[in-house]
Design a protein around this motif. Sequence first.
Motif, PDB file in Angstrom:
ATOM      1  N   LYS A  71       2.346   3.952   8.076  1.00 29.08           N
ATOM      2  CA  LYS A  71       2.688   4.872   9.170  1.00 29.08           C
ATOM      3  C   LYS A  71       1.568   4.943  10.207  1.00 29.08           C
ATOM      4  O   LYS A  71       1.800   5.280  11.359  1.00 29.08           O
ATOM      5  CB  LYS A  71       2.956   6.275   8.621  1.00 29.08           C
ATOM      6  CG  LYS A  71       4.274   6.393   7.900  1.00 29.08           C
ATOM      7  CD  LYS A  71       4.462   7.799   7.340  1.00 29.08           C
ATOM      8  CE  LYS A  71       5.705   7.860   6.466  1.00 29.08           C
ATOM      9  NZ  LYS A  71       5.809   9.129   5.757  1.00 29.08           N
ATOM     10  N   ASN A  72       0.348   4.633   9.763  1.00 33.88           N
ATOM     11  CA  ASN A  72      -0.820   4.770  10.633  1.00 33.88           C
ATOM     12  C   ASN A  72      -1.272   3.468  11.288  1.00 33.88           C
ATOM     13  O   ASN A  72      -2.350   3.420  11.891  1.00 33.88           O
ATOM     14  CB  ASN A  72      -1.986   5.389   9.850  1.00 33.88           C
ATOM     15  CG  ASN A  72      -1.703   6.825   9.471  1.00 33.88           C
ATOM     16  OD1 ASN A  72      -1.213   7.592  10.287  1.00 33.88           O
ATOM     17  ND2 ASN A  72      -1.997   7.181   8.235  1.00 33.88           N
ATOM     18  N   THR A  93      -8.674   8.533   1.035  1.00 32.34           N
ATOM     19  CA  THR A  93      -8.486   9.887   1.530  1.00 32.34           C
ATOM     20  C   THR A  93      -9.864  10.490   1.739  1.00 32.34           C
ATOM     21  O   THR A  93     -10.730  10.399   0.869  1.00 32.34           O
ATOM     22  CB  THR A  93      -7.673  10.741   0.552  1.00 32.34           C
ATOM     23  OG1 THR A  93      -8.295  10.678  -0.747  1.00 32.34           O
ATOM     24  CG2 THR A  93      -6.251  10.214   0.445  1.00 32.34           C
ATOM     25  N   THR A  96       8.941   1.452   1.752  1.00 29.83           N
ATOM     26  CA  THR A  96       7.574   1.089   2.116  1.00 29.83           C
ATOM     27  C   THR A  96       7.505  -0.416   2.341  1.00 29.83           C
ATOM     28  O   THR A  96       7.962  -1.181   1.486  1.00 29.83           O
ATOM     29  CB  THR A  96       6.589   1.485   0.994  1.00 29.83           C
ATOM     30  OG1 THR A  96       6.727   2.881   0.728  1.00 29.83           O
ATOM     31  CG2 THR A  96       5.154   1.184   1.375  1.00 29.83           C
ATOM     32  N   ARG A 124      -4.447   1.491  -1.958  1.00 30.52           N
ATOM     33  CA  ARG A 124      -4.132   2.834  -1.512  1.00 30.52           C
ATOM     34  C   ARG A 124      -5.044   3.220  -0.350  1.00 30.52           C
ATOM     35  O   ARG A 124      -6.174   2.780  -0.251  1.00 30.52           O
ATOM     36  CB  ARG A 124      -4.346   3.839  -2.654  1.00 30.52           C
ATOM     37  CG  ARG A 124      -3.533   3.518  -3.873  1.00 30.52           C
ATOM     38  CD  ARG A 124      -2.269   4.307  -3.876  1.00 30.52           C
ATOM     39  NE  ARG A 124      -1.527   4.035  -5.082  1.00 30.52           N
ATOM     40  CZ  ARG A 124      -0.298   3.580  -5.109  1.00 30.52           C
ATOM     41  NH1 ARG A 124       0.332   3.362  -4.006  1.00 30.52           N
ATOM     42  NH2 ARG A 124       0.305   3.356  -6.225  1.00 30.52           N
ATOM     43  N   GLN A 125      -4.509   4.094   0.493  1.00 37.81           N
ATOM     44  CA  GLN A 125      -5.294   4.555   1.622  1.00 37.81           C
ATOM     45  C   GLN A 125      -6.398   5.471   1.102  1.00 37.81           C
ATOM     46  O   GLN A 125      -6.176   6.304   0.243  1.00 37.81           O
ATOM     47  CB  GLN A 125      -4.408   5.321   2.601  1.00 37.81           C
ATOM     48  CG  GLN A 125      -5.101   5.643   3.880  1.00 37.81           C
ATOM     49  CD  GLN A 125      -4.094   6.048   4.957  1.00 37.81           C
ATOM     50  OE1 GLN A 125      -2.930   6.174   4.709  1.00 37.81           O
ATOM     51  NE2 GLN A 125      -4.607   6.209   6.142  1.00 37.81           N
ATOM     52  N   SER A 143       0.877  -1.162   0.000  1.00 40.62           N
ATOM     53  CA  SER A 143       0.000   0.000   0.000  1.00 40.62           C
ATOM     54  C   SER A 143       0.917   1.214   0.000  1.00 40.62           C
ATOM     55  O   SER A 143       2.142   1.069  -0.114  1.00 40.62           O
ATOM     56  CB  SER A 143      -0.910  -0.002   1.226  1.00 40.62           C
ATOM     57  OG  SER A 143      -1.818   1.091   1.156  1.00 40.62           O
ATOM     58  N   ASP A 144       0.347   2.364   0.169  1.00 41.91           N
ATOM     59  CA  ASP A 144       1.187   3.562   0.221  1.00 41.91           C
ATOM     60  C   ASP A 144       1.814   3.687   1.610  1.00 41.91           C
ATOM     61  O   ASP A 144       1.383   3.062   2.576  1.00 41.91           O
ATOM     62  CB  ASP A 144       0.398   4.811  -0.153  1.00 41.91           C
ATOM     63  CG  ASP A 144      -0.850   5.018   0.696  1.00 41.91           C
ATOM     64  OD1 ASP A 144      -1.086   4.233   1.633  1.00 41.91           O
ATOM     65  OD2 ASP A 144      -1.577   5.971   0.422  1.00 41.91           O
ATOM     66  N   GLY A 145       2.855   4.479   1.696  1.00 40.96           N
ATOM     67  CA  GLY A 145       3.580   4.644   2.955  1.00 40.96           C
ATOM     68  C   GLY A 145       2.728   5.180   4.083  1.00 40.96           C
ATOM     69  O   GLY A 145       2.928   4.813   5.250  1.00 40.96           O
ATOM     70  N   GLU A 146       1.764   6.017   3.777  1.00 36.11           N
ATOM     71  CA  GLU A 146       0.895   6.595   4.815  1.00 36.11           C
ATOM     72  C   GLU A 146       0.110   5.515   5.538  1.00 36.11           C
ATOM     73  O   GLU A 146      -0.091   5.590   6.746  1.00 36.11           O
ATOM     74  CB  GLU A 146      -0.061   7.632   4.214  1.00 36.11           C
ATOM     75  CG  GLU A 146       0.594   8.949   3.884  1.00 36.11           C
ATOM     76  CD  GLU A 146       1.263   9.598   5.097  1.00 36.11           C
ATOM     77  OE1 GLU A 146       0.602   9.746   6.144  1.00 36.11           O
ATOM     78  OE2 GLU A 146       2.458   9.936   4.989  1.00 36.11           O
ATOM     79  N   PHE A 147      -0.348   4.522   4.805  1.00 38.46           N
ATOM     80  CA  PHE A 147      -1.090   3.424   5.423  1.00 38.46           C
ATOM     81  C   PHE A 147      -0.245   2.763   6.513  1.00 38.46           C
ATOM     82  O   PHE A 147      -0.701   2.542   7.628  1.00 38.46           O
ATOM     83  CB  PHE A 147      -1.501   2.402   4.362  1.00 38.46           C
ATOM     84  CG  PHE A 147      -2.068   1.127   4.936  1.00 38.46           C
ATOM     85  CD1 PHE A 147      -3.317   1.114   5.547  1.00 38.46           C
ATOM     86  CD2 PHE A 147      -1.349  -0.056   4.867  1.00 38.46           C
ATOM     87  CE1 PHE A 147      -3.835  -0.064   6.077  1.00 38.46           C
ATOM     88  CE2 PHE A 147      -1.860  -1.236   5.399  1.00 38.46           C
ATOM     89  CZ  PHE A 147      -3.111  -1.235   5.997  1.00 38.46           C
TER      90      PHE A 147
END
Length: 186
Positions: free
Chosen positions: A84-85, A182, A122, A179-180, A78-82
């Motif tokens: 990180k959370n 938004t 990632t 993807r997360q 997935s994307d890095g933001e996912f």
Amino acid sequence: MKKYHKQDICPIEKENERDENYEASNPQIDSEITRYNYHTVDRKCTYTQFINKRIKELSLPTKPRKDAVLMASFVITSDGEFFKNITPWEQERFFSECTQYFADKYGEENIISAIVHVDETTPHMHLNLMPIKNGRLCCKKLFDHTALTKLQTDFHEAVGKRWGLKRGKDGSQRSICLRQNTKQVR
């Protein structure tokens, strides 16, 4: 998804199963944290040993052709933001659910290895499986364009939605990427 023939398997295994001593050509690999990579499926044998054993179990009427595709490899991320959370425990659960989806769909007995790399930018999983259907090697039939598109959609429905992710770009064959979602502010 990438397809691999017999001669391609050892180099892929070396990259996937790397240890702290692996000399990476990829600058994104941080060898200081390679030891934290982990398996969701670990067969304790080489990819080639697993493939040869599985071929014997199939009792094929003839030996596989020299140009037969013996391994299909998927990169799941997935994307890095996912990442990180979520906590490390949630990350392990996410990749375990991804692995279970493939085990249910293609047979756990056909999964060669599933390893999560956390030593790159990632986190992502390399899931390698033998393309077997009805007791035969059949990558061309199992993973044609239509089947891959359906796989990405079905994978999102079964796994991605539960994690609040949206489906990767339609038609992409690079990886299975969720993807997360938004949220839009109104």
